[in-house]
Scaffold this motif. Structure first.
Motif, PDB file in Angstrom:
ATOM      1  N   SER A   1       1.937   3.712  -3.729  1.00 26.01           N
ATOM      2  CA  SER A   1       1.211   5.315  -2.882  1.00 26.01           C
ATOM      3  C   SER A   1       2.740   6.252  -3.492  1.00 26.01           C
TER       4      SER A   1
ATOM      5  N   THR B   1       0.833  -1.667  -0.227  1.00 24.95           N
ATOM      6  CA  THR B   1       0.290   0.151   0.358  1.00 24.95           C
ATOM      7  C   THR B   1       1.409   1.407  -0.047  1.00 24.95           C
ATOM      8  N   THR B   2       1.600   1.370   0.502  1.00 17.01           N
ATOM      9  CA  THR B   2       2.837   2.554   0.871  1.00 17.01           C
ATOM     10  C   THR B   2       3.969   2.376  -0.129  1.00 17.01           C
TER      11      THR B   2
ATOM     12  N   SER C   1      -5.915  -1.675  -8.533  1.00 17.45           N
ATOM     13  CA  SER C   1      -6.310  -1.034  -7.364  1.00 17.45           C
ATOM     14  C   SER C   1      -4.375  -1.921  -6.397  1.00 17.45           C
ATOM     15  N   THR C   2      -4.429  -1.799  -5.414  1.00 13.89           N
ATOM     16  CA  THR C   2      -3.212  -2.077  -4.548  1.00 13.89           C
ATOM     17  C   THR C   2      -3.640  -3.326  -4.085  1.00 13.89           C
ATOM     18  N   ASN C   3      -4.934  -4.286  -4.050  1.00 10.08           N
ATOM     19  CA  ASN C   3      -5.151  -5.410  -3.304  1.00 10.08           C
ATOM     20  C   ASN C   3      -4.373  -6.393  -5.031  1.00 10.08           C
TER      21      ASN C   3
END
Length: 592
Positions: free
Chosen positions: A99, A95-96, A111-113
């Motif tokens: 970003s 996630t980080t 998406s992150t997933n």
């Protein structure tokens, strides 16, 4: 779980099923059922569990493709990977990382997933990368071939003649001052024999790891101890960089004992996983007993440790099965039984501690190679200096200086070291030449007047002969010697070393005019001046006649103050050939 081979078969089966129409899969499944010997339902379950295959939907034609670029995947994967600490903890997650990647111009687009799933599928996630470097299986040739050694700090310590055990609530990173209170800590040294699995523990009380403790441990582990079967010096010692970097004296001892030493890279303790596992066995099987029956000193601790190790290695602990279970062995076997496969040639006994101390402190000595390609050296085990022949050893010539180190095993053997042409060292093991008669003469030397023997050619001599054959082609060795004595020109006199110099075209240079240096007056040679009468006498004597009136007048007018001696030669030449004057007589004619 299934074996890797069965899993590969299931993967191939899933691919084959995807390429086959739904109604035609029955034959393929029947073939798989016959091969695996299990039901179709079990095969379907394993396909789903181990391959992710499902029969209710057809795989997309573009499966595996993604709009995310490899550059973005590599960047985010690298960010996550670089955030892992030495202890394996991951400090930054997908996630980080995604970003941060977006803010640095990388196109994510999913998406992150989904991005995390892409990293997992491509084995770029941290969990997959942490197991990316598999352990390479290593093998020892026989017992005492390879010993692994590792020192580690124990939880035990002694204060005021009482045993204490470090508790986690008292000794952790936020209470380091408690460590400082324990001045002398207990260190455990562990030896693991790679071939047999023998475990040898030993304890010492010290402020930290040091050479003295390591020396004591090796003397204990390799020496013959009462009540213990294991002993002997290995051929190779495997340790970590910490021990290697602080053990220069120990390395010197190992060189004398002909023990090679290797260290694994820092942070890769699993390279010597045998001794790491041995430490865990000691901690859980032996040190765990100390809480219930403490010992009051290091000597008592070592006595108890040796009794436990001997029983553990021999599978003699009551109610415990401590035998080794290895894949290549038909049945479990004790470590001590495996060690007993050692042969007499493989078992090298350790010298006395006094000898080892002397070897540890000794240094290499330098010797010059004599004309007969020998050196003399006083071995510690010999009563006097011995002769060592270096004939036939490549890279060694007469008057070379070689480094010599005495060795423990063999007949007063020594190690010879000489630098090679590329800076590397040539190392040889040599034993003394004892082939002498009662007069101190070599028995293999030719008897004068009865036989002739030529000594073996060294690498240098072989090279010299090869070059001689080029310089004097089609000649024997004797003919080459005679040609050199007669100073016959090498290469048949056809080697052009001078004639071609005449044909060199030199570039034209602009000639610079220099300034003539004037000689100072005080450095000019002194000139002798003759009186007019003395000069006249020398001139007339040289030309064989008297000067005429006109010649006298000219000489008197020209040299009123006397005649310089260095001018006499030119005056004599002038008066030697008379010049006709206007009245028909001969004489000197003045030219103005």
């Amino acid at each position: 779980m299934v074996s890797p081979n069965i899993r590969n078969y299931l993967n191939e089966l899933a691919i084959k099923l995807d390429k086959t129409d739904f109604g035609s899969r029955s034959a393929i499944m029947s073939e798989a059922q016959a091969f695996l010997g299990i039901s179709k339902q079990t095969i379907y379950r394993q396909l789903k569990e181990f391959c992710g295959w499902s029969s209710d939907r057809k795989c997309r034609a573009d499966k595996g493709d993604t709009s995310v670029s490899d550059i973005a995947l590599n960047a985010v994967g690298a960010i996550c990977k670089e955030s892992v600490r030495d202890n394996g903890k991951q400090t930054m997650f997908t996630t980080t990382a995604t970003s941060i990647a977006k803010q640095n111009g990388y196109e994510i687009g999913v998406s992150t997933n989904h991005f995390a799933r892409l990293l997992r599928n491509r084995k770029m996630n941290v969990k997959a990368q942490q197991v990316a470097n598999p352990v390479q299986s290593l093998r020892a040739l026989h017992p005492n071939h390879v010993h692994e050694v590792d020192p580690s700090l124990c939880l035990i310590y002694y204060m005021k003649d009482k045993q204490h055990i470090m508790r986690d609530r008292d000794f952790y990173k936020n209470k380091l001052e408690n460590y400082a209170k324990v001045k002398y800590k207990v260190w455990r040294y562990t030896l693991y024999d790679r071939a047999s699995g023998m475990i040898i523990p030993w304890y010492v009380e010290a402020a930290g790891e040091n050479q003295h403790s390591l020396f004591q441990f090796l003397m204990f582990a390799w020496g013959k101890q009462d009540g213990r079967l294991f002993h002997g010096v290995p051929q190779l010692l495997y340790w970590d960089k910490g021990s290697a970097n602080t053990s220069s004296a120990i390395k010197n001892l190992l060189d004398h004992l002909e023990v090679k030493y290797l260290e694994h890279e820092a942070g890769n303790a699993r390279a010597k996983g045998g001794v790491e596992n041995a430490n865990n066995i000691i901690e859980t099987q032996f040190e765990s007993r100390l809480k219930f029956q403490p010992v009051s000193s290091i000597d008592e601790l070592n006595h108890a440790a040796m009794n436990w190790a001997e029983a553990y290695n021999a599978n003699r602990l009551p109610g415990q099965d401590t035998r080794l279970r290895r894949i290549g062995l038909s049945e479990p076997v004790s470590r001590q039984s495996l060690w007993q496969h050692i042969t007499a040639e493989q078992l090298r006994t350790l010298p006395s501690i006094e000898v080892c101390q002397a070897l540890m402190a000794s240094r290499e000595q330098e010797r010059q190679v004599k004309a007969d390609l020998t050196i003399s050296f006083k071995h510690p085990q010999a009563d006097s200096s011995l002769i060592y022949s270096l004939k036939g050893l490549d890279g060694i010539a007469v008057k070379d200086k070689v480094s010599v180190r005495s060795l423990v095993y063999g007949d007063c053997a020594i190690q010879i070291e000489v630098p090679r042409y590329d800076g590397e060292a040539l190392i040889y093991r040599v034993e003394p030449d004892r082939n002498f008669d009662k007069f101190g003469q070599r028995l293999d030397a030719p008897v004068i007047g009865e036989e002739y023997k030529s000594k073996g050619n060294t690498e240098i001599e072989q090279a010299a002969k090869a070059m001689d054959q080029v310089a004097y082609p089609n000649m024997t060795e004797d003919e080459i010697k005679k040609a050199k004595q007669k100073q016959v020109a090498p290469f048949g006199g056809k080697l052009n070393t001078l004639s071609y110099l005449d044909d060199i075209n030199h570039p034209a240079y602009f000639e610079q005019k220099g300034n003539e240096i004037e000689t100072p007056e005080h450095l000019k040679p002194a000139t002798t001046t003759l009186t007019l009468t003395a000069a006249l006498m020398r001139i007339t004597s040289s030309i064989g006649r008297r000067l005429t009136t006109d010649e006298n007048k000219w000489l008197s007018a020209r040299y009123q103050d006397g005649v310089p001696e260095d001018s006499l030669d030119s005056l004599i030449r002038t008066f030697t050939t008379p010049v006709a004057v206007g009245n028909g007589t001969t004489g000197f004619r003045s030219v103005k």
